[in-house]
Scaffold this motif. Structure first.
Motif, PDB file in Angstrom:
ATOM      1  N   LYS A   8       0.758  -1.362   0.093  1.00 30.45           N
ATOM      2  CA  LYS A   8       0.023  -0.012   0.011  1.00 30.45           C
ATOM      3  C   LYS A   8       0.824   1.173   0.111  1.00 30.45           C
ATOM      4  N   ASN A   9       1.884   1.285   0.855  1.00 34.82           N
ATOM      5  CA  ASN A   9       2.537   2.470   1.021  1.00 34.82           C
ATOM      6  C   ASN A   9       3.667   2.552  -0.243  1.00 34.82           C
ATOM      7  N   LEU A  10       4.053   1.441  -0.985  1.00 35.84           N
ATOM      8  CA  LEU A  10       4.895   1.828  -2.114  1.00 35.84           C
ATOM      9  C   LEU A  10       4.003   2.156  -3.351  1.00 35.84           C
ATOM     10  N   TYR A  11       2.601   1.634  -3.333  1.00 34.23           N
ATOM     11  CA  TYR A  11       2.122   1.857  -4.755  1.00 34.23           C
ATOM     12  C   TYR A  11       0.989   2.696  -4.677  1.00 34.23           C
ATOM     13  N   PHE A  12       0.152   2.927  -3.454  1.00 40.37           N
ATOM     14  CA  PHE A  12      -1.148   3.254  -3.208  1.00 40.37           C
ATOM     15  C   PHE A  12      -1.229   4.484  -2.465  1.00 40.37           C
ATOM     16  N   ASN A  13      -2.156   5.586  -2.410  1.00 42.05           N
ATOM     17  CA  ASN A  13      -2.340   6.606  -1.363  1.00 42.05           C
ATOM     18  C   ASN A  13      -3.125   5.892  -0.274  1.00 42.05           C
ATOM     19  N   GLN A  14      -3.409   6.660   0.902  1.00 43.94           N
ATOM     20  CA  GLN A  14      -3.973   6.116   2.092  1.00 43.94           C
ATOM     21  C   GLN A  14      -5.533   6.038   2.098  1.00 43.94           C
ATOM     22  N   LYS A  15      -5.987   6.563   0.884  1.00 45.91           N
ATOM     23  CA  LYS A  15      -7.754   6.176   0.657  1.00 45.91           C
ATOM     24  C   LYS A  15      -8.159   4.945   0.688  1.00 45.91           C
ATOM     25  N   LYS A  16      -9.194   4.559   1.559  1.00 46.24           N
ATOM     26  CA  LYS A  16      -9.332   3.155   1.785  1.00 46.24           C
ATOM     27  C   LYS A  16     -10.460   2.539   0.590  1.00 46.24           C
ATOM     28  N   GLN A  17      -9.989   1.897  -0.264  1.00 48.90           N
ATOM     29  CA  GLN A  17     -10.658   1.247  -1.153  1.00 48.90           C
ATOM     30  C   GLN A  17     -10.505  -0.116  -1.438  1.00 48.90           C
ATOM     31  N   LEU A  18     -11.739  -1.155  -1.567  1.00 48.05           N
ATOM     32  CA  LEU A  18     -11.907  -2.356  -1.616  1.00 48.05           C
ATOM     33  C   LEU A  18     -11.050  -2.778  -2.801  1.00 48.05           C
ATOM     34  N   LEU A  19     -11.251  -2.065  -4.042  1.00 44.86           N
ATOM     35  CA  LEU A  19     -10.416  -2.367  -5.205  1.00 44.86           C
ATOM     36  C   LEU A  19      -8.932  -2.386  -5.028  1.00 44.86           C
ATOM     37  N   ARG A  20      -8.368  -1.346  -4.350  1.00 47.12           N
ATOM     38  CA  ARG A  20      -6.827  -1.082  -3.763  1.00 47.12           C
ATOM     39  C   ARG A  20      -6.463  -2.433  -2.959  1.00 47.12           C
ATOM     40  N   LYS A  21      -7.413  -2.723  -2.154  1.00 45.04           N
ATOM     41  CA  LYS A  21      -6.994  -3.931  -1.382  1.00 45.04           C
ATOM     42  C   LYS A  21      -6.973  -5.240  -1.980  1.00 45.04           C
ATOM     43  N   VAL A  22      -7.447  -5.523  -3.112  1.00 41.37           N
ATOM     44  CA  VAL A  22      -7.640  -6.809  -3.792  1.00 41.37           C
ATOM     45  C   VAL A  22      -6.399  -6.324  -4.802  1.00 41.37           C
ATOM     46  N   SER A  23      -6.197  -5.543  -5.172  1.00 37.75           N
ATOM     47  CA  SER A  23      -4.554  -5.349  -6.083  1.00 37.75           C
ATOM     48  C   SER A  23      -3.574  -5.532  -5.070  1.00 37.75           C
ATOM     49  N   GLU A  24      -3.631  -5.134  -4.153  1.00 37.31           N
ATOM     50  CA  GLU A  24      -2.364  -5.499  -2.961  1.00 37.31           C
ATOM     51  C   GLU A  24      -2.280  -6.959  -3.218  1.00 37.31           C
ATOM     52  N   LEU A  25      -3.090  -7.821  -3.208  1.00 35.38           N
ATOM     53  CA  LEU A  25      -2.847  -9.269  -2.997  1.00 35.38           C
ATOM     54  C   LEU A  25      -1.661  -9.545  -4.197  1.00 35.38           C
ATOM     55  N   TYR A  26      -1.996  -8.920  -5.384  1.00 31.63           N
ATOM     56  CA  TYR A  26      -1.111  -9.607  -6.295  1.00 31.63           C
ATOM     57  C   TYR A  26       0.305  -8.842  -5.923  1.00 31.63           C
ATOM     58  N   PHE A  27       0.396  -7.656  -5.752  1.00 37.20           N
ATOM     59  CA  PHE A  27       1.797  -7.037  -5.034  1.00 37.20           C
ATOM     60  C   PHE A  27       2.518  -7.797  -4.094  1.00 37.20           C
ATOM     61  N   VAL A  28       1.851  -8.252  -3.183  1.00 33.99           N
ATOM     62  CA  VAL A  28       2.299  -9.159  -2.094  1.00 33.99           C
ATOM     63  C   VAL A  28       2.836 -10.697  -2.604  1.00 33.99           C
ATOM     64  N   HIS A  29       2.251 -11.166  -3.328  1.00 35.59           N
ATOM     65  CA  HIS A  29       2.765 -12.434  -4.171  1.00 35.59           C
ATOM     66  C   HIS A  29       4.387 -12.040  -4.677  1.00 35.59           C
ATOM     67  N   TYR A  33       9.453  -1.891   5.149  1.00 35.02           N
ATOM     68  CA  TYR A  33       8.364  -1.538   5.503  1.00 35.02           C
ATOM     69  C   TYR A  33       8.550  -0.412   6.735  1.00 35.02           C
ATOM     70  N   LEU A  34       9.585  -0.731   7.640  1.00 32.35           N
ATOM     71  CA  LEU A  34       9.830   0.218   8.569  1.00 32.35           C
ATOM     72  C   LEU A  34      10.623   1.450   8.027  1.00 32.35           C
ATOM     73  N   ASN A  35      11.099   1.437   6.803  1.00 33.26           N
ATOM     74  CA  ASN A  35      11.626   2.674   6.068  1.00 33.26           C
ATOM     75  C   ASN A  35      10.652   3.480   5.401  1.00 33.26           C
ATOM     76  N   VAL A  36       9.413   3.037   5.103  1.00 35.59           N
ATOM     77  CA  VAL A  36       8.539   3.528   4.239  1.00 35.59           C
ATOM     78  C   VAL A  36       7.133   4.201   4.932  1.00 35.59           C
ATOM     79  N   ILE A  37       6.885   3.417   6.110  1.00 33.94           N
ATOM     80  CA  ILE A  37       5.352   3.575   6.801  1.00 33.94           C
ATOM     81  C   ILE A  37       5.533   5.025   7.509  1.00 33.94           C
TER      82      ILE A  37
END
Length: 234
Positions: free
Chosen positions: A111-132, A147-151
């Motif tokens: 989320k911190n690398l690719y998205f803004n802080q706005k809460k969206q369900l579509l963003r949440k789903v997109s995160e799963l592919y980045f996590v992989h 993570y500790l360097n970008v949060i």
């Protein structure tokens, strides 16, 4: 009875269709972003930040604290906790809005690398592919370090080094236990907990961090009380 069964099946079918649509839309968004900014380049850019510190330079107690409150099973799961995802999906669908998260540290990193802080369900789903991708590319310690360097810790401080210097005039390896547990609570809602105007809320959050550490047998209740009473000012 059959009528109720048909109704239940219809609801399940609709939910499955919604889920399938989200998975497809999330994948398309992921492909769009990853093509614009390849993950390796994004990670490299983050590490070039002058404030970037390696995990060995960060106080171990702080690391224990943030893992305890944010993602206790970080080293056990593969970046996604399915139970959280399922719970979040059904809650969001039922309430017709993004009502809850369920993010692991790997998801928060994406989320911190690719998205803004706005809460969206579509963003949440997109995160799963980045996590992989992230879990495949990096070791767990590397993910945690990044993570500790970008949060965001609030008050304009991104990353643990800026937060330590800005809030306490110290370095990540010199945090007191009170400072460490205070900082560990901020990333959940930095706008609310930032110390400039949210100190009282931050103290309540610090207590939650300490209670999590007691529950996970990292510290004792006596240690919890001692740490909570300590001043965080350097």
């Amino acid at each position: 009875m059959k009528r109720y069964q048909k109704a239940i099946l219809s609801v399940v079918a609709v939910l499955l269709l919604v889920l399938a649509g989200l998975l497809i839309s999330g994948y398309l968004k992921y492909k769009e972003l990853i093509n614009e900014r390849p993950l390796a380049a994004v990670i490299s850019q983050a590490k070039e930040n002058p404030s970037y510190v390696e995990i060995e330079e960060i106080d171990p107690f702080f690391i224990e604290a943030i893992l305890a409150i944010e993602d206790p099973a970080f080293y056990e799961h593969g970046g996604i906790r399915l139970s959280n995802i399922i719970e979040a999906f059904f809650t969001n669908v039922i309430e017709h809005e993004y009502a809850m998260g369920g993010s692991t540290i790997s998801q928060q990193l994406c989320k911190n690398l690719y998205f803004n802080q706005k809460k969206q369900l579509l963003r949440k789903v997109s995160e799963l592919y980045f996590v992989h991708d992230i879990e495949s590319m990096l070791e767990k310690d590397e993910i945690l370090e990044l993570y500790l360097n970008v949060i965001y810790f609030g008050d304009g401080y991104y990353g643990i080094k800026e937060a330590c210097e800005g809030y306490f005039h110290t370095t990540p390896d010199q945090l007191t236990k009170a400072q460490a547990t205070m900082l560990a609570g901020l990333p959940q809602a930095p706008a609310n907990y930032q110390l400039s105007d949210g100190y009282e809320l931050a103290k309540k959050r610090q207590k939650q961090v300490l209670e999590a550490m007691v529950e996970q047998e990292i510290i004792t209740e006596k240690e919890m009380r001692t740490i909570y009473k300590e001043a965080v000012e350097s």
